[in-house]
Motif scaffolding. Structure first.
Motif, PDB file in Angstrom:
ATOM      1  N   ARG A 116       1.036  -1.261  -0.189  1.00  0.00           N
ATOM      2  CA  ARG A 116       0.406  -0.180   0.157  1.00  0.00           C
ATOM      3  C   ARG A 116       1.163   1.346  -0.057  1.00  0.00           C
ATOM      4  O   ARG A 116       0.643   1.935  -0.747  1.00  0.00           O
ATOM      5  CB  ARG A 116      -0.929   0.247   1.264  1.00  0.00           C
ATOM      6  CG  ARG A 116      -2.239  -0.368   0.959  1.00  0.00           C
ATOM      7  CD  ARG A 116      -3.555  -0.680   2.241  1.00  0.00           C
ATOM      8  NE  ARG A 116      -2.676  -1.198   3.725  1.00  0.00           N
ATOM      9  CZ  ARG A 116      -2.675  -2.216   3.743  1.00  0.00           C
ATOM     10  NH1 ARG A 116      -3.460  -3.236   2.893  1.00  0.00           N
ATOM     11  NH2 ARG A 116      -2.819  -2.488   5.051  1.00  0.00           N
ATOM     12  N   ASN A 120       1.049   4.063  -3.433  1.00  0.00           N
ATOM     13  CA  ASN A 120       0.566   5.145  -3.252  1.00  0.00           C
ATOM     14  C   ASN A 120       2.310   6.526  -3.438  1.00  0.00           C
ATOM     15  O   ASN A 120       1.719   7.175  -4.308  1.00  0.00           O
ATOM     16  CB  ASN A 120       0.674   5.469  -1.814  1.00  0.00           C
ATOM     17  CG  ASN A 120      -0.956   5.018  -0.980  1.00  0.00           C
ATOM     18  OD1 ASN A 120      -1.693   5.137  -2.216  1.00  0.00           O
ATOM     19  ND2 ASN A 120      -1.344   5.066   0.217  1.00  0.00           N
ATOM     20  N   SER A 124       1.368   9.308  -6.418  1.00  0.00           N
ATOM     21  CA  SER A 124       2.145  10.277  -6.679  1.00  0.00           C
ATOM     22  C   SER A 124       3.436  10.459  -7.096  1.00  0.00           C
ATOM     23  O   SER A 124       4.216  11.603  -7.562  1.00  0.00           O
ATOM     24  CB  SER A 124       2.398  10.653  -4.949  1.00  0.00           C
ATOM     25  OG  SER A 124       3.495  10.271  -4.560  1.00  0.00           O
TER      26      SER A 124
END
Length: 201
Positions: A116, A120, A124
């Motif tokens: 996770r 992420n 980004s």
């Protein structure tokens, strides 16, 4: 049109003057004897399309001095003598991308919390998958960065063993031929078939 067809290795005739094109053989390219001068495309025996008929004496003199080449320095392709640094960096970036995807898949199976976080982080990411991506990842999570670096080296090593340069050359050549055929078919005007039309009356 005749010259374009000749580039992909097909011998054809010019509709305007019965010009016979001399096709480029793969052996010429492999032996490094490929010369992109006009003589490749025009048969010197053709009376109406010889260099003498197509170009003025001034133009013929310039042609003797200067041969056609791939886009020069600062152009899109560069010279054949160039080091192709841009291609090398694209390959490194591509294998970084493949390594990131591989590591992400592994984490999905083995370590969901880290998966996770990494997912992420990738979402980004604004810098692509180059040196900057790895540099920033080293600052954030050193162990993940090391894993990506080792994985990309491993993937590249596997690819090198499987890469067949002759097959790649033939694939590009075949694709060029296929695209030229498609374009030729698109530009041909087929005669309309009026034999099946019924007269109602």
């Amino acid at each position: 049109m005749a010259a374009a067809v000749c580039v992909v290795g097909v011998s054809s005739s010019c509709a305007a003057c019965n010009l016979r094109c001399s096709p480029i053989g793969r052996s010429q390219v492999a032996a490094g004897r490929l010369d992109l001068s006009t003589s490749l495309f025009l048969d010197s025996s053709s009376s109406c399309c010889s260099k003498r008929a197509l170009f003025s004496p001034k133009q013929r003199k310039k042609m003797k001095k200067k041969k056609l080449s791939i886009a020069g320095k600062g152009g899109f392709g560069g010279q054949y003598e160039d080091s192709y640094e841009d291609v090398k960096s694209q390959i490194v970036d591509y294998f970084t991308y493949k390594a990131v995807r591989t590591v992400l898949n592994q984490l999905y199976e083995m370590n969901p919390p880290q998966y996770r976080w990494f997912y992420n982080y990738i979402a980004s990411n604004e810098h692509g998958y180059g040196k900057t991506f790895i540099r920033e990842l080293v600052k954030e999570k050193l162990e993940l960065a090391e894993r990506v670096m080792v994985t990309r080296l491993h993937l590249y090593g596997r690819w090198i063993k499987k890469c067949d340069h002759v097959e790649m050359y033939e694939r590009i050549s075949d694709q060029n031929l296929e695209l030229m055929r498609e374009r030729l078919i698109e530009t041909v005007i087929w005669p309309s078939d009026d034999t099946n039309t019924e007269v109602v009356g």
